[in-house]
Design an enzyme around this catalytic site. Structure first.
Site, PDB file in Angstrom:
ATOM      1  N   CYS A   1       0.815  -1.219   0.000  1.00 40.12           N
ATOM      2  CA  CYS A   1       0.000   0.000   0.000  1.00 40.12           C
ATOM      3  C   CYS A   1       0.847   1.266   0.000  1.00 40.12           C
ATOM      4  O   CYS A   1       0.592   2.199  -0.775  1.00 40.12           O
ATOM      5  CB  CYS A   1      -0.991  -0.013   1.158  1.00 40.12           C
TER       6      CYS A   1
ATOM      7  N   HIS B   1      -2.211   1.299   6.904  1.00 42.20           N
ATOM      8  CA  HIS B   1      -2.683   1.218   5.520  1.00 42.20           C
ATOM      9  C   HIS B   1      -2.860   2.619   4.958  1.00 42.20           C
ATOM     10  O   HIS B   1      -3.164   3.569   5.695  1.00 42.20           O
ATOM     11  CB  HIS B   1      -4.010   0.452   5.458  1.00 42.20           C
TER      12      HIS B   1
ATOM     13  N   HIS C   1      -6.262   1.437  -3.720  1.00 37.94           N
ATOM     14  CA  HIS C   1      -5.311   1.024  -2.700  1.00 37.94           C
ATOM     15  C   HIS C   1      -4.902  -0.420  -2.939  1.00 37.94           C
ATOM     16  O   HIS C   1      -5.569  -1.168  -3.667  1.00 37.94           O
ATOM     17  CB  HIS C   1      -5.927   1.184  -1.300  1.00 37.94           C
TER      18      HIS C   1
END
Length: 257
Positions: free
Chosen positions: A159, A211, A223
């Site tokens: 990510c 994240h 993402h």
């Protein structure tokens, strides 16, 4: 102080000096680093651009003295474009991934550490001025790229590697990890104020940011989670329609332009 340069397209950066050790990141061709400790098979390094630490296997880089490094950095900086490129020397060729940074001399020659090759391929032409109009298109070109812990390329990416790579194409340098990226930038206070390219950060049950994703508009995010995917997002977080539940809890939104 000793320095090194990666001489392969993409190599693992490991937490410890062993192949079974966690891959914390990857080192791209021509990335420069400080050499901290040399052992029989592994070398501890600190990447110059981000300060990221890890171990690289001996044989995957060459040492540079300060004079060589200064001469190399005097050339013009180019970045491999989305279509990739090749370094050529006779029949020898090296495939480079998107985002690789090269300092090229006349006639696109790459010359450093006993290497003398010519670059042929696409070159990134974006600048900060293109960010708002081009960032979504570039990010979406990575859709369905496999998730890879520590990955930084179209062959597998995580990510924060994804946000770091996309931003680098517009001349914006971000730290390697999501929590580090969240420590800089300007906070976007309300969902309604989100702009394309803003980064949204998400935390775990312990409150640690784990994240990050790139906003395509006020309620759509791209993402890397299992793969690079596009999902809906609201004040609560990312809603994964396939799972029919929220997969990530929103912590903060940041802007870097």
């Amino acid at each position: 102080m000793k320095y090194g340069i990666c001489t392969l397209a993409l190599v693992p950066l490991r937490a410890e000096q062993a192949h079974r050790s966690e891959m914390v990141s990857q080192v791209l061709f021509a990335e420069l680093f400080e050499i901290l400790e040399i052992q029989a098979d592994w070398t501890a390094i600190r990447l110059l651009e981000t300060g990221y630490l890890g171990w690289i296997q001996n044989g995957q880089f060459r040492e540079l003295d300060p004079v060589e490094m200064e001469e190399y950095l005097d050339a013009d900086l180019s970045q491999v474009g989305r279509e990739g490129g090749l370094l050529l020397n006779g029949t020898e060729q090296l495939h480079l991934c998107h985002g690789t940074k090269l300092y090229l001399g006349e006639a696109d020659r790459f010359r450093v550490a006993q290497l003398d090759m010519t670059y042929r391929g696409s070159v990134n032409s974006f600048s900060k001025a293109d960010f708002e109009t081009k960032v979504a298109e570039l990010a979406m070109s990575y859709k369905d790229t496999p998730y890879l812990w520590g990955g930084r390329s179209q062959w597998g990416i995580d990510c924060s590697g994804f946000s770091q790579l996309i931003y680098s194409c517009f001349g914006i340098s971000l730290p390697r990890d999501a929590y580090q990226q969240a420590e800089i930038g300007t906070t976007v206070d309300f969902i309604s104020e989100i702009k394309v390219g803003d980064l949204a950060y998400f935390d775990n049950a312990d409150g640690r940011i784990t994240h990050v994703g790139i906003m395509l508009d006020r309620d759509t995010i791209i993402h890397a989670s299992a793969k690079v995917r596009i999902d809906r997002m609201d004040n609560e977080g990312i809603f994964n329609q396939e799972l029919n539940r929220y997969s990530h809890k929103l912590r903060i939104i940041k802007r870097y332009m």
